[in-house]
Design an enzyme around this catalytic site. Structure first.
Site, PDB file in Angstrom:
ATOM      1  CG  PHE A 140     -83.350-114.259 -55.645  1.00  0.00           C
ATOM      2  CD1 PHE A 140     -83.250-115.024 -56.796  1.00  0.00           C
ATOM      3  CD2 PHE A 140     -83.984-114.802 -54.543  1.00  0.00           C
ATOM      4  CE1 PHE A 140     -83.767-116.309 -56.850  1.00  0.00           C
ATOM      5  CE2 PHE A 140     -84.504-116.089 -54.588  1.00  0.00           C
ATOM      6  CZ  PHE A 140     -84.397-116.840 -55.736  1.00  0.00           C
ATOM      7  CG  ASP A 211     -78.686-112.726 -51.044  1.00  0.00           C
ATOM      8  OD1 ASP A 211     -77.889-113.678 -50.921  1.00  0.00           O
ATOM      9  OD2 ASP A 211     -79.896-112.887 -51.286  1.00  0.00           O
ATOM     10  CE1 TYR A 236     -80.371-123.021 -53.077  1.00  0.00           C
ATOM     11  CE2 TYR A 236     -81.016-122.689 -50.784  1.00  0.00           C
ATOM     12  CZ  TYR A 236     -81.103-122.334 -52.114  1.00  0.00           C
ATOM     13  OH  TYR A 236     -81.888-121.271 -52.485  1.00  0.00           O
ATOM     14  CE  LYS A 237     -78.193-119.701 -54.604  1.00  0.00           C
ATOM     15  NZ  LYS A 237     -79.264-120.352 -55.371  1.00  0.00           N
ATOM     16  NE  ARG A 383     -78.844-119.707 -62.676  1.00  0.00           N
ATOM     17  CZ  ARG A 383     -79.325-119.497 -61.444  1.00  0.00           C
ATOM     18  NH1 ARG A 383     -79.288-118.280 -60.923  1.00  0.00           N
ATOM     19  NH2 ARG A 383     -79.878-120.486 -60.769  1.00  0.00           N
TER      20      ARG A 383
END
Length: 424
Positions: A140, A211, A236-237, A383
């Site tokens: 990422f 991560d 927040y996921k 995705r």
């Protein structure tokens, strides 16, 4: 409980996978009542929980209470009376239960990027005679940017070395200071072998930072079982903490007194309210705090974490695999022009899948207009996330057929779908 999913995953009798069968699986789902705890707009199949989880219904009431009562009436007294000051550690201890950590090893603070910078700086200072931060190309981007930034603050020669995932273990050597990897890849969902990589790093005296942004709340994680050193993750996921929710960081108890954050903020001070000029790191995980925590953000996140903790992680992981397996197999049959770029074996991937198509962006915009919300990742990936607390088998079935219809009909070729928005 569910029937054995090998009857589904092998698809030896594909004609048995019918819409009535799908509806029956939903009725048998041990997580079926969790869906009622989320605000989900009608006519929407939400498959973007791996970028932003939906709003838990309890969050609205909790934040109204905090704003009206704790902030509105309690004012500054609420730091003590409503335990605001302890919220980062309290919520951190709850997240610890989702990632195989102990109480006192996780704290909620800042953003994933900032927490990563803290841990990179601390790890590099603990290995001053080593010159390599090891990661993989395509990690990422913010992780790589933070590594570049951390390296740039050091006067000694350091380098960010990128090796393909399959060569990471062999690339760890006596020059490696830190291995920094995303446990579940944000595009492909491929899972790194945390136990093997951590063990190899320790053999060579290196530290590892994981991560967990696409892992926490989605797949089983056992940080202490793998003897992990450090980790970060976002709220927040899958934790449904809201847009821009605070992140968290983990530092193993065995390392906490050896490491010090390079961001020496007052909340990480041992005696913050004595207002001393010189920095004195707090004991334990608290030393990795920095500035004043965002209380509204931390308490919103707590609602999402509490919701997650009311379900068994085994049920969440199992259903996630079944949902993604169903979606992948349906699309293989009805929309073969989409190329799966995620691992084909469901056990080798996290809780999302990606497909490539030259017109991926336009296709995703057409899908969103049809009510199937996934996301696009450049250059050509569609995705789709699978969040078992609110996604149903029926949703996955309907989404797959909508994808096939959009692709086959060519409706995505409308020029308006090609106009890139600021956020994809």
């Amino acid at each position: 409980m569910h029937r054995k999913f090998d009857k589904i995953t092998t698809f030896e009798r594909r004609d048995a996978i019918t819409y009535p069968a799908i509806r029956r699986w939903d009725q048998e789902d041990p997580l079926r009542h969790r869906r009622e705890e989320f605000e989900l707009p009608g006519g929407i199949i939400y498959m973007d929980g791996n970028s932003l989880g939906p709003l838990p219904k309890a969050t609205r009431g909790r934040i109204e209470e905090v704003v009206a009562k704790e902030w509105g009436q309690g004012l500054i007294r609420s730091w003590n009376e409503h335990h605001w000051i302890d919220a980062p550690l309290r919520v951190g201890d709850k997240i610890a239960r989702l990632i195989g950590a102990r109480s006192g090893e996780v704290v909620v603070a800042d953003s994933t990027s900032v927490n990563l910078f803290k841990l990179l700086g601390a790890a590099l200072a603990a290995r001053p005679d080593r010159c390599v931060v090891l990661s993989e190309p395509g990690n990422f981007p913010t992780d790589l940017y933070m590594a570049e930034g951390a390296i740039g603050t050091r006067s000694c020669p350091l380098q960010l070395r990128l090796e393909p995932a399959e060569r990471i273990i062999d690339a760890i050597d006596a020059n490696t200071a830190v291995v920094m990897l995303t446990h579940v890849h944000y595009k492909t969902a491929a899972i790194h072998d945390m136990r093997a990589i951590t063990a190899k790093a320790h053999e060579h005296g290196a530290l590892v930072i994981w991560d967990l942004s696409h892992s926490v709340g989605a797949i089983e994680v056992d940080l202490n079982g793998c003897e992990a050193d450090m980790a970060v993750g976002c709220g927040y996921k899958y934790l449904n903490g809201g847009p821009g929710a605070p992140a968290f960081l983990f530092v193993s108890q065995r390392l906490q007194d050896q490491l010090t954050s390079p961001l020496k903020g007052w909340m990480g001070h041992n005696r913050p309210f004595e207002f001393i000029d010189n920095y004195e790191p707090a004991n334990g995980i608290r030393r990795f705090l920095c500035g004043t925590p965002s209380i509204l953000g931390v308490l919103s996140l707590e609602v999402g974490v509490d919701l997650m903790l009311r379900s068994r992680m085994q049920d969440i992981v199992q259903k996630s695999r079944w949902l993604s397996e169903l979606f992948v197999d349906l699309l293989a049959d009805i929309c073969p022009s989409l190329q799966l770029v995620s691992p084909a074996n469901v056990n080798d991937r996290g809780s999302h899948v990606s497909f490539s198509h030259p017109e991926g962006y336009a296709i995703m915009q057409a899908l969103i207009e049809r009510g199937v919300i996934g996301d696009f990742r450049a250059p050509d990936l569609l995705r789709f996330g699978f969040t078992p607390l609110y996604l149903r088998y029926q949703d996955v079935w309907d989404a797959a057929y909508t994808v096939a219809d959009v692709v086959h009909s060519g409706c995505w070729a409308d020029p308006r779908y090609a106009v890139r928005a600021a956020v994809t």
